[in-house]
Design an enzyme around this catalytic site. Structure first.
Site, mmCIF file in Angstrom:
data_model
loop_
_atom_site.group_PDB
_atom_site.id
_atom_site.type_symbol
_atom_site.label_atom_id
_atom_site.label_comp_id
_atom_site.label_asym_id
_atom_site.label_seq_id
_atom_site.Cartn_x
_atom_site.Cartn_y
_atom_site.Cartn_z
ATOM 1 N N HIS A 108 35.837 38.254 44.975
ATOM 2 C CA HIS A 108 34.333 38.714 45.599
ATOM 3 C C HIS A 108 34.044 37.362 45.500
ATOM 4 O O HIS A 108 32.538 37.977 46.883
ATOM 5 C CB HIS A 108 33.686 39.090 44.515
ATOM 6 C CG HIS A 108 34.608 40.245 42.748
ATOM 7 N ND1 HIS A 108 34.577 41.444 44.049
ATOM 8 C CD2 HIS A 108 35.094 40.431 42.207
ATOM 9 C CE1 HIS A 108 35.402 42.378 43.534
ATOM 10 N NE2 HIS A 108 35.279 41.400 41.452
ATOM 11 N N ASP A 147 43.536 44.626 41.994
ATOM 12 C CA ASP A 147 42.579 44.516 40.766
ATOM 13 C C ASP A 147 42.145 45.855 40.748
ATOM 14 O O ASP A 147 41.227 46.580 41.877
ATOM 15 C CB ASP A 147 41.392 43.604 41.362
ATOM 16 C CG ASP A 147 40.576 42.693 39.901
ATOM 17 O OD1 ASP A 147 39.884 43.726 40.069
ATOM 18 O OD2 ASP A 147 41.046 41.833 39.217
ATOM 19 N N HIS A 149 38.931 46.436 40.794
ATOM 20 C CA HIS A 149 37.253 46.100 41.311
ATOM 21 C C HIS A 149 37.625 45.640 43.100
ATOM 22 O O HIS A 149 38.753 45.074 43.396
ATOM 23 C CB HIS A 149 36.494 45.015 40.776
ATOM 24 C CG HIS A 149 36.133 45.287 39.544
ATOM 25 N ND1 HIS A 149 36.720 44.748 38.605
ATOM 26 C CD2 HIS A 149 35.278 45.475 38.476
ATOM 27 C CE1 HIS A 149 36.380 44.106 37.393
ATOM 28 N NE2 HIS A 149 34.988 45.246 37.071
ATOM 29 N N ASP A 236 42.920 43.994 35.579
ATOM 30 C CA ASP A 236 41.651 44.815 34.618
ATOM 31 C C ASP A 236 42.119 46.340 34.930
ATOM 32 O O ASP A 236 40.837 47.923 34.566
ATOM 33 C CB ASP A 236 40.964 44.323 35.354
ATOM 34 C CG ASP A 236 40.304 44.436 36.294
ATOM 35 O OD1 ASP A 236 41.482 44.337 36.858
ATOM 36 O OD2 ASP A 236 39.013 42.818 36.611
#
Length: 443
Positions: A108, A147, A149, A236
């Site tokens: 991120h 991931d 996200h 995740d």
């Protein structure tokens, strides 16, 4: 015999809070289980010790604003450095592939950095990629981000780079942080098609991920013909993760790894600390090492209904059709400070959820038929009334784009307090504050 490298860095002294999901136990349970199962004794396994990244390697890829001294980077530099240890080992042919089990995560963290967002301050994979390009002359790299996200930071760094193919398969950004990663995000004016986002419905499990890999992702990677494949290995998507809503299993992650065949995997997210991470990491590592992972079974069973079958196949078919139909639309802008050429303009607002502020950014990209194009980013942290400028001359820049970068740096060092010039073509970094060039590393 092929060798699989592994490195552990739990970052004992870096924490966002005692009970925060991003904590050292994310790796400790994995480390314990892998040793208990005897996996470290396999003849093809080679363990490495953590390393520390050079600050120059960071600034080649990311602009740390307003300066390095205002950030606590110690743990992040070791996470990056540990990834570089495996990257160097791969280039020296000491290993065939490797898995960097490190924290803090990084995907991120974008081109400009004012703080921590999504638990990330430095982008481990992006810095690794540019070290491999600068040091070893690697030309084309594919990043497959698994991931849950969207890896908005990695996408941000390489959005204008035609030689890095960034692919992210993730839970739909309308339902989860960071709210990005849609099909229309396909790359900048000189790198259109170098980004592929596959936002999935909450509830998709092994079947959907594997279908997307087989029918969309891997054919696209093969067409790109990368020299290396990096897996941004977030975990995740697991059915027990507390921050997401997907249904992937540990064995599903093993199969994903087997299909991707990454040269290097670097840990990202994954926050079901006891119920998922030891199993997922073991399945991934066994797949990298060419061992059977079919016996890796979690103690818990999925409780939610998995979206699969005709529903997910139809969804992905429609999504692919939508992606292919997207056409570029650029907004050109002329400014008195811009050198000759056509410049594409855009604006971006980036929320730092960890620290609770926004960064506002204006971007100008020189449209070019010969290279990735000069990039200008005018970045502002409104809460502190601070502004800084990043100028990037890309790898393999043409002479006109290189000169445009120098011209921009000269212009802004006279008017702005903080200016960073990344000349990736010549592997140089220059930093100005208050009109004077300074050594950003101190000393």
């Amino acid at each position: 015999m092929n060798k699989t490298g592994i490195i552990f860095f739990p970052a004992f002294d870096w924490s966002l809070g005692e009970f925060h999901p991003e904590r050292e136990e994310r790796l400790l349970y994995t480390q314990e289980q892998i040793f208990e199962e005897g996996i470290m004794d396999l003849p093809q396994v080679k363990q490495y010790s953590p390393g520390v990244a050079d600050l120059f390697d960071v600034l080649r890829t990311q602009a740390i604003f307003p300066d390095l001294q205002q950030h606590n980077l110690d743990a992040h530099l070791i996470a990056v450095g540990s990834s570089l240890v495996l990257g160097n080992a791969l280039m020296k042919k000491e290993i065939t592939n490797g898995f960097a089990l490190v924290r803090p995560p990084g995907h991120h963290s974008g081109a400009t950095v004012w703080g921590n967002r999504g638990f990330c301050t430095l982008n481990n994979e992006a810095i690794l990629i540019n070290v491999l390009r600068a040091k070893y002359g690697i030309k084309k790299i594919a990043v497959i981000d698994t991931d849950v996200h969207h890896g908005d930071g990695t996408q941000d760094i390489f959005y204008h780079d035609p030689n890095v193919f960034y692919i992210s398969i993730h839970q739909d950004g309308r339902t989860i942080f960071p709210g990005t990663g849609f099909t229309e995000e396909k790359g900048g004016p000189n790198a259109w098609g170098s980004v592929l986002n596959i936002p999935l419905l909450p509830g998709v499990g092994d079947e959907g991920f594997l279908y997307a890999l087989e029918n969309w992702i891997m054919p696209a990677v093969e067409a790109f013909k990368p020299d290396l494949i990096i897996n941004s290995a977030g975990q995740d998507n697991h059915f027990t993760d507390p921050l997401a809503s997907m249904n992937v299993t540990a064995r599903g992650y093993g199969k994903i790894t087997e299909m991707i065949k990454p040269d290097l995997a670097v840990l990202e997210g994954g926050y079901a600390i006891e119920g998922a991470l030891p199993y997922i990491n073991m399945a991934i590592f066994l797949a990298l090492a060419g061992e059977d992972y079919s016996g890796v079974v979690e103690s818990q069973k999925p409780q939610n209904t998995e979206i699969g079958g005709d529903t997910i196949r139809s969804f992905l078919t429609d999504l692919k059709r939508t992606n292919e139909a997207v056409r570029p639309s650029w907004a050109f802008r002329k400014e008195p400070f811009l050198p000759t050429g056509d410049w594409v303009y855009s604006e971006k607002s980036i929320y730092y959820d960890t620290d609770g502020f926004k960064e506002n950014r204006r971007e100008y990209i020189r449209k070019c038929r010969h290279c990735g194009g000069t990039v200008l980013m005018i970045s502002q942290k409104p809460s502190a009334f601070q502004k800084a400028v990043l100028v990037r001359i890309p790898f393999e820049a043409c002479p006109d784009c290189e000169q445009a970068g120098y011209d921009l740096a000269e212009t802004f060092q006279k008017s702005e307090k903080t200016v960073l010039l990344q000349n990736q073509r010549r592997d140089q970094v220059h930093f100005w504050t208050d009109g004077r060039e300074v050594n950003p590393f101190g000393g």
